[in-house]
Enzyme design. Structure first.
Site, short mmCIF file in Angstrom:
data_model
loop_
_atom_site.label_atom_id
_atom_site.label_comp_id
_atom_site.label_asym_id
_atom_site.label_seq_id
_atom_site.Cartn_x
_atom_site.Cartn_y
_atom_site.Cartn_z
N GLY A 1 0.85 -1.20 0.17
CA GLY A 1 -0.01 -0.07 -0.08
C GLY A 1 0.82 1.27 -0.09
O GLY A 1 1.94 1.37 0.61
N ARG B 1 1.19 -5.71 -5.04
CA ARG B 1 1.19 -6.70 -3.86
C ARG B 1 1.74 -8.00 -4.24
O ARG B 1 1.44 -8.93 -3.47
CB ARG B 1 -0.11 -6.77 -3.26
CG ARG B 1 -0.45 -5.46 -2.48
CD ARG B 1 -1.66 -5.76 -1.46
NE ARG B 1 -2.15 -4.40 -0.89
CZ ARG B 1 -1.81 -3.83 0.10
NH1 ARG B 1 -0.59 -4.31 0.55
NH2 ARG B 1 -2.29 -2.83 0.60
N ASP C 1 5.62 -8.00 5.78
CA ASP C 1 5.67 -9.26 4.67
C ASP C 1 6.63 -9.09 3.82
O ASP C 1 7.37 -9.95 3.36
CB ASP C 1 4.35 -9.50 4.09
CG ASP C 1 3.36 -10.13 5.07
OD1 ASP C 1 3.94 -10.70 5.98
OD2 ASP C 1 2.11 -9.99 4.87
N LYS D 1 8.18 0.54 5.65
CA LYS D 1 7.13 1.49 4.93
C LYS D 1 5.75 0.70 5.54
O LYS D 1 5.60 -0.54 5.47
CB LYS D 1 7.06 1.54 3.57
CG LYS D 1 5.95 1.99 2.97
CD LYS D 1 5.19 1.08 1.97
CE LYS D 1 4.70 -0.09 2.44
NZ LYS D 1 3.71 -0.70 1.71
N THR D 2 4.89 1.59 6.03
CA THR D 2 3.29 1.25 6.02
C THR D 2 2.72 2.30 6.87
O THR D 2 3.18 2.86 8.10
CB THR D 2 3.23 -0.11 6.69
OG1 THR D 2 1.78 -0.22 6.76
CG2 THR D 2 3.67 -0.38 8.11
N ILE D 3 1.60 3.04 6.40
CA ILE D 3 0.80 3.75 7.36
C ILE D 3 0.38 3.33 8.79
O ILE D 3 -0.02 3.71 9.46
CB ILE D 3 -0.32 4.64 6.59
CG1 ILE D 3 -1.24 3.45 6.08
CG2 ILE D 3 0.12 5.08 5.37
CD1 ILE D 3 -2.76 4.07 5.60
N ASP D 4 0.40 1.73 8.41
CA ASP D 4 -0.27 1.23 9.62
C ASP D 4 0.47 1.34 10.91
O ASP D 4 -0.24 0.93 12.09
CB ASP D 4 -0.40 -0.59 9.16
CG ASP D 4 -1.52 -0.58 7.94
OD1 ASP D 4 -2.20 0.38 7.64
OD2 ASP D 4 -1.65 -1.74 7.68
N TYR E 1 -7.64 5.89 2.27
CA TYR E 1 -7.04 6.06 1.13
C TYR E 1 -6.73 7.84 0.88
O TYR E 1 -5.88 8.37 0.28
CB TYR E 1 -7.95 5.99 -0.08
CG TYR E 1 -8.23 4.26 -0.31
CD1 TYR E 1 -7.13 3.60 -0.50
CD2 TYR E 1 -9.30 3.65 0.43
CE1 TYR E 1 -7.16 2.12 -0.41
CE2 TYR E 1 -9.46 2.40 0.52
CZ TYR E 1 -8.30 1.49 0.09
OH TYR E 1 -8.32 0.25 0.05
P1 FBP Z 1 0.50 -1.91 3.45
O1 FBP Z 1 0.78 -2.79 4.92
O2 FBP Z 1 1.08 -2.78 2.40
O3 FBP Z 1 1.44 -0.65 3.81
O4 FBP Z 1 -0.92 -1.44 3.35
C1 FBP Z 1 -1.49 -0.67 4.28
C2 FBP Z 1 -3.13 -0.69 3.97
O5 FBP Z 1 -3.27 0.86 3.56
C3 FBP Z 1 -4.05 -1.10 5.02
O6 FBP Z 1 -4.10 0.00 6.15
C4 FBP Z 1 -5.40 -1.30 4.35
O7 FBP Z 1 -5.89 -2.35 5.33
C5 FBP Z 1 -4.62 -1.98 3.28
O8 FBP Z 1 -3.46 -1.34 2.86
C6 FBP Z 1 -5.43 -1.60 1.93
O9 FBP Z 1 -5.01 -2.35 0.87
P2 FBP Z 1 -5.49 -1.99 -0.63
O10 FBP Z 1 -4.27 -0.77 -1.10
O11 FBP Z 1 -5.08 -3.31 -1.45
O12 FBP Z 1 -6.93 -1.54 -0.87
#
Ligand code: FBP
Length: 551
Positions: free
Chosen positions: A80, A144, A175, A201-204, A423
């Site tokens: 993401g 992904r 991952d 990286k990850t906003i999470d 988003y």
């Molecule tokens: P990453 O862990 O790959 O950074 O993605 C985070 C995320 O934004 C989650 O918060 C969310 O559940 C998911 O991606 C949404 O996935 P997609 O971009 O495939 O709709």
């Protein structure tokens, strides 16, 4: 007036010079620390990673000038979007060029599949300059695709040989960095001469540990969502007529929700990890919300804000079981896929579930039940971002309040509005923190590569201090690993960081949440991210980071 190609802020941000740790501003010398161990399952991890296990931590300090060999590097954006991805690439590019002007950088297109399918571009100064300090991953795109199989690694090695690439940088979450570690070991065992470096990286915010203080993008995304929550709170407090149910991205972990709660102080904030630890049912969660709604109604406050983590549903034990059954049931299920109508699908699923899970499935509003059976992600998991938990909770809360009203126990009005923020924040223009942090990560990756390192994650520490005092270096990825059950097998993986109930951020939340729920107004209105102005307004790290570091 001619149509514009860039906003005033975009033009100004293009000229922003990210701040670097002092040690990276001049000549760098690499200092090796002690050998490392994995966080658990040391024997298994050592056996699986004989070449990359136990390597020392490294840090960079100012030192005498050194000659580095020419290197070719390929970079991949994985998963993401997260604010700052472009700046990792800019930092990597500038770092490489500073170490040797003939160094080359390639970008693999569309995520890890670009490496396997040999889709790439050479990143030149002209291209990179267009993306400095911008949000998004569009410079080379992301994807992904999982790098998990040997044939993929071999295809990767093939293109690296052809382009004279000595190192791959994988910018991704837990991952993707797990896969980076496996790839590093594989290339090392086969003497391909290709190094692999990861970037967190990850906003999470769930890729963090003893050495990695935070993942990039979390800061900006939380600030964007907090601005929106603050604006909604001001509206709620002005109109005094709506309860706002706000679901926030973050997949499993509730870090984003908790951070946004610190920044905006909503009336209610649900933390999935707590729900699971207390073994709460969906009805228990509803009761918690209803309690606050009824209390505030008694004080004529028929409005409020509720933050809900997007992963909540998977943390409610009974729902978790239902989702696990659905995951198993729906994996490559041609019978299910051949069904056309929603009703047929619903009946089919009901017929296949265990008794308890079927009862829960039946009790869910049809729309939510359907969302649980939508397409899985590449790991076979339900896509939590598509499940509208906030609507489910609104429906259940409204029902319960109607019951209480009939019993004469509630006299308020309940009108609700639902929101989902995810988003909106993933591609925001990176905050100063993320712009500086990501640029420093990229620059660090360049040095790790030129120093011949592989299987390391670029690491910047001391992040609550001004950037000049940040400590740059590398952490062996094996150090972050343990063995976990994945798809029926024990696999080495980087441990995902969920919210710790004994950690300082949650403890602080526990100590203040009652104040936020009561009849006073505790709302905070953070306003939009500021890129220019006083440092206390523009350069603040997240509250989570401050609390974790005892501030
Ligand atoms: P990453 O862990 O790959 O950074 O993605 C985070 C995320 O934004 C989650 O918060 C969310 O559940 C998911 O991606 C949404 O996935 P997609 O971009 O495939 O709709």
């Amino acid at each position: 007036m001619k149509s514009m190609t860039k906003s005033a802020l975009e033009i100004a941000r293009a000229a922003y010079e990210p701040k670097l740790p002092a040690a990276l501003n001049g000549n760098v010398v690499l200092k090796e620390g002690a050998e490392t161990e994995s966080i658990a399952d040391q024997i298994d991890i050592r056996n699986l990673f004989p070449n990359t296990y136990g390597m020392p931590l490294v840090t960079f300090e100012t030192g005498p000038k050194k000659e580095y060999p020419i290197v070719g590097v390929g970079v991949i954006l994985s998963g993401g979007q997260a604010p700052g991805g472009h700046n990792v690439i800019c930092g990597l590019f500038d770092g490489l060029k500073a170490l040797h002007p003939e160094n080359k950088l390639y970008g693999f297109l569309g995520g890890p599949s670009g490496l396997v399918d040999h889709q790439y571009i050479q990143l030149t100064a002209e291209i990179v300059d267009e993306y400095r300090n911008t949000g998004g991953f569009d410079i080379i795109g992301s994807g992904r695709t999982k790098l998990e199989e040997e044939w993929q690694y071999d295809k990767g090695a093939e293109i690296c040989e052809k382009l004279e690439i000595n190192a791959i940088v994988i910018i991704g979450g837990d991952d993707s960095n797990t896969n980076a570690c496996v790839l590093a070991e594989y290339y090392s065992q086969r003497n391909t001469g290709v190094q692999v470096i990861g970037c967190p990286k990850t906003i999470d915010g769930d890729l963090k540990n003893e050495m990695i203080e935070t993942s990039f993008g979390f800061d900006t995304a939380c600030k964007v969502y907090s601005e929106l929550i603050g604006n909604i709170q001001r509206d709620a407090n002005s109109a005094k007529k709506y309860w706002h149910f706000i679901r926030l991205m973050g997949r499993s972990a509730s870090h984003i929700t908790l951070e946004c709660a610190f920044q905006s102080q909503p009336n209610i904030c649900i933390v999935s990890e707590e729900v699971e630890a207390k073994n709460m049912t969906l009805n228990d969660v509803v009761e918690e919300i209803v309690k606050v709604v009824v209390y505030r109604a008694k004080h004529d406050l028929n409005f409020g804000t509720i933050l809900i983590p997007e992963g909540l549903i998977e943390f409610i034990p009974a729902m978790k079981k239902l989702i696990a059954e659905l995951n198993d049931l729906l994996v490559q299920n041609d019978d299910f896929n051949a069904l056309v109508s929603d009703d047929e699908k619903r009946e089919y699923v009901k017929g296949m579930l265990s008794h308890d899970s079927c009862e829960i499935y039946r009790s869910l509003p049809k729309g939510i039940a359907k969302q649980l059976t939508l397409d899985r992600d590449p790991h076979g998991n339900v896509q939590v971002s598509l499940i509208e938990t906030e609507k489910l909770l609104i429906e259940m809360v409204a029902k319960r309040l109607a019951q209480l009203k009939a019993e004469g126990k509630y006299k308020g009005k309940f009108a609700s509005i639902n929101h989902f923020f995810g988003y909106e924040g993933r591609c925001a223009i990176p905050s100063n923190f993320d712009a500086d942090y990501t640029y420093s990560l990229g620059y660090t990756a360049a040095i790790l590569i030129s120093e011949g390192k592989t299987g390391y994650m670029a690491c910047i520490r001391n992040l609550i201090a001004p950037a000049a005092k940040w400590i740059a270096g590398g952490v062996p990825i094996t150090m972050m690993m343990n063995m976990e059950h994945r798809n029926g097998k024990m696999k080495p993986v980087i441990q995902k960081a969920l919210v710790r109930l004994d950690g300082a951020p949650f403890k602080y939340f526990e100590s203040v949440r009652e104040d936020w729920a009561d009849d006073k107004i505790s709302y905070i209105y953070p306003g939009p991210i500021q890129y220019y102005g006083p440092t206390e307004v523009c350069d603040q790290p997240t509250k989570t980071l401050l609390l974790e570091q005892g501030k």
